[in-house]
Scaffold this motif. Structure first.
Motif, PDB file in Angstrom:
ATOM      1  N   GLY A 144       0.850  -1.300   0.057  1.00  0.00           N
ATOM      2  CA  GLY A 144      -0.118   0.199   0.034  1.00  0.00           C
ATOM      3  C   GLY A 144       0.762   1.343  -0.062  1.00  0.00           C
ATOM      4  N   SER A 145       2.208   1.264  -0.051  1.00  0.00           N
ATOM      5  CA  SER A 145       2.998   2.401  -0.125  1.00  0.00           C
ATOM      6  C   SER A 145       3.161   2.979  -1.433  1.00  0.00           C
ATOM      7  CB  SER A 145       4.559   2.217   0.459  1.00  0.00           C
ATOM      8  OG  SER A 145       4.859   1.006  -0.402  1.00  0.00           O
ATOM      9  N   GLY A 146       2.450   2.542  -2.314  1.00  0.00           N
ATOM     10  CA  GLY A 146       2.333   2.957  -3.866  1.00  0.00           C
ATOM     11  C   GLY A 146       3.597   2.427  -4.658  1.00  0.00           C
ATOM     12  N   LYS A 147       3.781   1.336  -4.561  1.00  0.00           N
ATOM     13  CA  LYS A 147       5.021   0.794  -5.650  1.00  0.00           C
ATOM     14  C   LYS A 147       4.310   0.668  -7.028  1.00  0.00           C
ATOM     15  CE  LYS A 147       5.768  -3.062  -3.147  1.00  0.00           C
ATOM     16  NZ  LYS A 147       5.250  -2.805  -1.755  1.00  0.00           N
ATOM     17  N   THR A 148       2.911  -0.134  -7.090  1.00  0.00           N
ATOM     18  CA  THR A 148       2.619  -0.098  -8.370  1.00  0.00           C
ATOM     19  C   THR A 148       2.410   1.274  -9.098  1.00  0.00           C
ATOM     20  OG1 THR A 148       1.782  -2.037  -7.846  1.00  0.00           O
ATOM     21  CG2 THR A 148       0.739  -1.069  -9.562  1.00  0.00           C
ATOM     22  N   THR A 149       1.672   2.090  -8.347  1.00  0.00           N
ATOM     23  CA  THR A 149       1.308   3.685  -8.693  1.00  0.00           C
ATOM     24  C   THR A 149       2.773   4.219  -9.409  1.00  0.00           C
ATOM     25  OG1 THR A 149      -0.518   3.757  -7.127  1.00  0.00           O
ATOM     26  CG2 THR A 149       0.272   5.594  -8.296  1.00  0.00           C
ATOM     27  N   THR A 150       3.818   4.111  -8.432  1.00  0.00           N
ATOM     28  CA  THR A 150       4.969   4.863  -8.763  1.00  0.00           C
ATOM     29  C   THR A 150       5.511   4.167 -10.149  1.00  0.00           C
ATOM     30  OG1 THR A 150       5.571   5.181  -6.399  1.00  0.00           O
ATOM     31  CG2 THR A 150       7.208   5.499  -8.044  1.00  0.00           C
ATOM     32  N   LEU A 151       5.472   2.897 -10.132  1.00  0.00           N
ATOM     33  CA  LEU A 151       6.120   2.115 -11.519  1.00  0.00           C
ATOM     34  C   LEU A 151       5.093   2.701 -12.695  1.00  0.00           C
ATOM     35  CD1 LEU A 151       6.991  -1.368 -12.090  1.00  0.00           C
ATOM     36  CD2 LEU A 151       4.898  -0.742 -13.336  1.00  0.00           C
ATOM     37  N   LEU A 152       3.881   2.590 -12.520  1.00  0.00           N
ATOM     38  CA  LEU A 152       3.075   3.138 -13.730  1.00  0.00           C
ATOM     39  C   LEU A 152       3.104   4.579 -14.114  1.00  0.00           C
ATOM     40  CD1 LEU A 152      -0.335   1.151 -12.831  1.00  0.00           C
ATOM     41  CD2 LEU A 152       1.235   0.734 -14.710  1.00  0.00           C
ATOM     42  N   ALA A 154       5.935   6.000 -13.686  1.00  0.00           N
ATOM     43  CA  ALA A 154       7.193   5.981 -14.520  1.00  0.00           C
ATOM     44  C   ALA A 154       6.897   5.652 -15.997  1.00  0.00           C
ATOM     45  CB  ALA A 154       8.337   5.481 -13.970  1.00  0.00           C
ATOM     46  N   VAL A 155       6.312   4.470 -16.140  1.00  0.00           N
ATOM     47  CA  VAL A 155       5.992   4.023 -17.343  1.00  0.00           C
ATOM     48  C   VAL A 155       5.396   4.843 -18.183  1.00  0.00           C
ATOM     49  CG1 VAL A 155       4.515   2.157 -18.508  1.00  0.00           C
ATOM     50  CG2 VAL A 155       5.802   1.569 -16.680  1.00  0.00           C
ATOM     51  N   ASP A 156       4.308   5.686 -17.523  1.00  0.00           N
ATOM     52  CA  ASP A 156       3.420   6.810 -18.339  1.00  0.00           C
ATOM     53  C   ASP A 156       4.188   7.795 -19.089  1.00  0.00           C
ATOM     54  OD1 ASP A 156       1.131   7.619 -19.162  1.00  0.00           O
ATOM     55  OD2 ASP A 156       0.560   8.492 -17.376  1.00  0.00           O
ATOM     56  N   GLN A 157       5.634   7.957 -18.309  1.00  0.00           N
ATOM     57  CA  GLN A 157       6.575   8.915 -18.750  1.00  0.00           C
ATOM     58  C   GLN A 157       7.539   8.374 -19.766  1.00  0.00           C
ATOM     59  OE1 GLN A 157       7.426  10.511 -14.915  1.00  0.00           O
ATOM     60  NE2 GLN A 157       5.118  11.266 -14.656  1.00  0.00           N
ATOM     61  N   GLY A 158       7.288   7.227 -20.146  1.00  0.00           N
ATOM     62  CA  GLY A 158       8.252   6.550 -20.914  1.00  0.00           C
ATOM     63  C   GLY A 158       9.454   5.631 -20.464  1.00  0.00           C
ATOM     64  N   TRP A 159       9.550   5.469 -19.141  1.00  0.00           N
ATOM     65  CA  TRP A 159      10.369   4.413 -18.455  1.00  0.00           C
ATOM     66  C   TRP A 159       9.748   2.989 -18.844  1.00  0.00           C
ATOM     67  CZ3 TRP A 159      13.672   5.602 -13.851  1.00  0.00           C
ATOM     68  CH2 TRP A 159      13.670   7.040 -13.633  1.00  0.00           C
ATOM     69  N   GLN A 160      10.524   2.066 -18.588  1.00  0.00           N
ATOM     70  CA  GLN A 160       9.994   0.651 -18.819  1.00  0.00           C
ATOM     71  C   GLN A 160      10.263   0.046 -17.689  1.00  0.00           C
ATOM     72  OE1 GLN A 160      13.593   0.020 -21.712  1.00  0.00           O
ATOM     73  NE2 GLN A 160      12.137  -1.119 -23.142  1.00  0.00           N
TER      74      GLN A 160
END
Lengths: 319, 87
Positions: A144-152, A154-160
C-alpha cells in the motif's frame, strides 16, 4: 524429468503431478541463463508414507499470505507436517523432497526454493522496478505504499517496467532478474492508468486485475540496479526525495528481502547488504498526493518534477 | 572465573564497517553499535569483558578503567535487550 533454469543453477524435477509442473512453470520457470549448472538442485515428489517427519516442536514462519510450520535442523529443514510438506537439504548437493497435496504445499515449496537461491547467494526483493537507459530503479515499501502507482507513473513517462512485485538481485554485480509475470492492478489504479493497459486480456484475482507483461509488450531489458527508493505515503501535495542513514537502509533492506531460514543464507545476506550499501545509497521517496514526474538528474540520480513544473509555475525540482 | 557470552540465537548481524547493526528477527527491533561497541561485540565471545576492555584500550584513546566501565555497561544493555546470552 522436467528441467528448470533456476537462474543458472538448474532444477531437476522428478515425479511431479501436472498441477505441480504447471505451478513451477508459472512461478519458477523463468529463463535467464542458457547454460544450466552441472550441479542442479534435485526435487523429488515422494509418497507421504515414506516420510519420517521429526518429532521436534515446530516453529512458525510468517510470510505475507500466511504461516508455515517448520522444523529447523539447519542445514536440514522440514516444512509442513507428515501428510504434506517439503524436506530441504542445503548441505552438499541440494535436494528437496515434496509430499502430499494440501493447498499450502505451493507456499511451502516457494519458501524452500527461495531458501535455495538465498544459499546460492542471491537476494529476493519485493520491489517494483523501472528501467531507463539500462539503469534500473527499484521502489520498495510496505504493502500500500505506492509501488505499483509509482511504477505506472514512470511507465506513463516513458520508462520501462522490469517487474511490479518481485525480483532477484545478484549482490556482487547488482544484476536484477525479473521474477513476476505481470501487473496486479487495484480498481482505482486501473482507472488512473488504464490507458497504459488498454484492452489486453486480464484476469480478476483477489480484487485485482492481473495483466501479463507479454500481452502489454513490455520487455524492459534486465539491468543492473542503479537506485533504490523506499516508498512512504506523504500526506502533503508534493513528492519528495529524502536521504536515509545506513542503519535505516540496513533495516529496510532486511525488511524487503525477508529473513532467511538457514544459517548459511543469513550469512550470505549479512555479507551482501553492506556490499549493496557501498554501491548504492538508498533514499526515501515520500509520495505526495499530487501527480509527479520522475526524471534523471544531472548525475543520473532520480529527480522529482512535481505537477507545478508542468504548468511552468516553478522550475524542475531536484531533490 | 571469566563469564563468557554469545550472540542470541537467530540474531542477525550486519557489519557496516563503522557500525554494526543487530537485528532481532522475531521482534524486528534493530540496534546499532558504534566503533567501540562493534569491537567489544566482536571480541567478547572469546575474551570476555576484561579482554574486550583491553582490546578497547589498545585501539582507542581511553583509560583501562573507562574501557572496563564501557564494556560492562554495553554487556548489561545487550543482555537486557536479549541480544546477548551468557554461556
Amino acid at each position: 524429468m522436467t528441467h528448470f533454469d533456476l537462474l543458472g543453477y538448474g532444477l531437476e524435477v522428478e515425479g511431479a503431478s501436472p498441477s505441480l509442473v504447471a505451478w513451477l512453470e508459472d512461478y519458477w520457470g523463468f529463463s535467464h541463463i542458457e547454460v544450466p549448472s552441472s550441479a542442479a538442485v534435485k526435487l523429488h515428489v515422494v509418497a507421504s508414507e515414506t516420510i519420517t517427519f521429526p518429532p521436534d516442536k515446530p516453529s512458525t514462519l510468517n510470510f505475507p499470505e500466511g504461516t508455515v510450520t517448520c522444523v529447523n535442523r539447519d542445514p536440514i529443514i522440514w516444512l509442513g507436517n507428515a501428510t504434506c510438506g517439503v524436506h530441504l537439504k542445503l548441505e552438499g548437493a541440494v535436494t528437496l523432497e515434496v509430499w502430499g497435496d494440501d493447498p499450502g504445499l505451493f507456499a511451502m515449496l516457494h519458501m524452500a526454493l527461495t531458501e535455495v537461491l538465498r544459499v546460492k547467494g542471491l537476494l529476493p526483493l519485493h520491489a517494483a522496478v523501472v528501467v531507463e537507459n539500462e539503469r534500473a530503479t527499484a521502489f520498495l515499501g510496505a504493502s500500500g505504499s505506492g509501488k505499483t502507482t509509482t511504477l505506472l507513473t514512470a511507465v506513463d513517462q516513458g520508462w520501462q517496467a522490469l517487474c511490479e512485485d518481485f525480483v532477484w538481485l545478484e549482490p556482487a554485480t547488482l544484476q536484477l532478474y525479473r521474477w513476476d509475470r505481470g501487473l496486479r492492478l487495484l480498481p482505482d489504479t486501473y482507472e488512473r492508468f488504464g490507458h497504459l493497459v488498454g484492452d489486453v486480456p486480464a484476469v480478476q484475482a483477489a480484487g485485482k486485475r492481473f495483466v501479463r507483461y507479454r500481452d502489454l509488450g513490455w520487455t524492459a531489458p534486465e539491468s543492473s540496479l542503479s537506485e533504490l527508493f523506499w516508498l512512504r505515503r506523504n500526506n502533503v501535495k508534493n513528492t519528495e526525495r529524502q536521504t536515509m542513514t545506513n542503519l535505516e537502509a540496513t533495516r529496510l533492506l532486511w525488511e524487503a528481502t525477508g529473513v532467511p531460514i538457514s544459517r548459511l543464507a543469513r550469512e550470505n545476506a549479512s555479507r551482501s547488504i553492506p556490499n549493496i550499501l557501498t554501491q548504492i545509497n538508498p533514499n526515501y521517496l515520500l509520495v505526495g498526493t499530487a501527480p509527479f514526474k520522475l526524471v534523471r538528474g544531472g548525475e543520473n540520480s532520480l529527480c522529482i518534477d512535481d505537477a507545478r513544473a508542468n504548468h511552468q509555475i516553478s522550475p524542475e525540482v531536484s531533490l | 572465573m571469566t563469564t563468557h557470552y554469545k550472540p542470541a540465537t537467530d540474531l542477525i548481524e550486519t557489519d557496516l564497517g563503522t557500525e554494526l547493526a543487530l537485528l532481532n528477527p522475531t521482534t524486528q527491533a534493530m540496534f546499532s553499535l558504534n566503533k567501540t561497541g562493534r569491537l567489544i561485540w566482536q571480541v567478547l565471545p572469546q575474551l570476555g569483558i576484561g579482554g574486550a576492555a583491553q582490546a578497547v584500550v589498545k585501539q582507542f584513546d581511553v583509560s583501562p578503567k573507562q574501557a572496563e566501565q564501557e564494556a560492562k555497561g554495553l554487556v548489561e544493555s545487550l543482555l537486557e535487550s536479549g541480544l546477548l546470552e551468557p554461556v
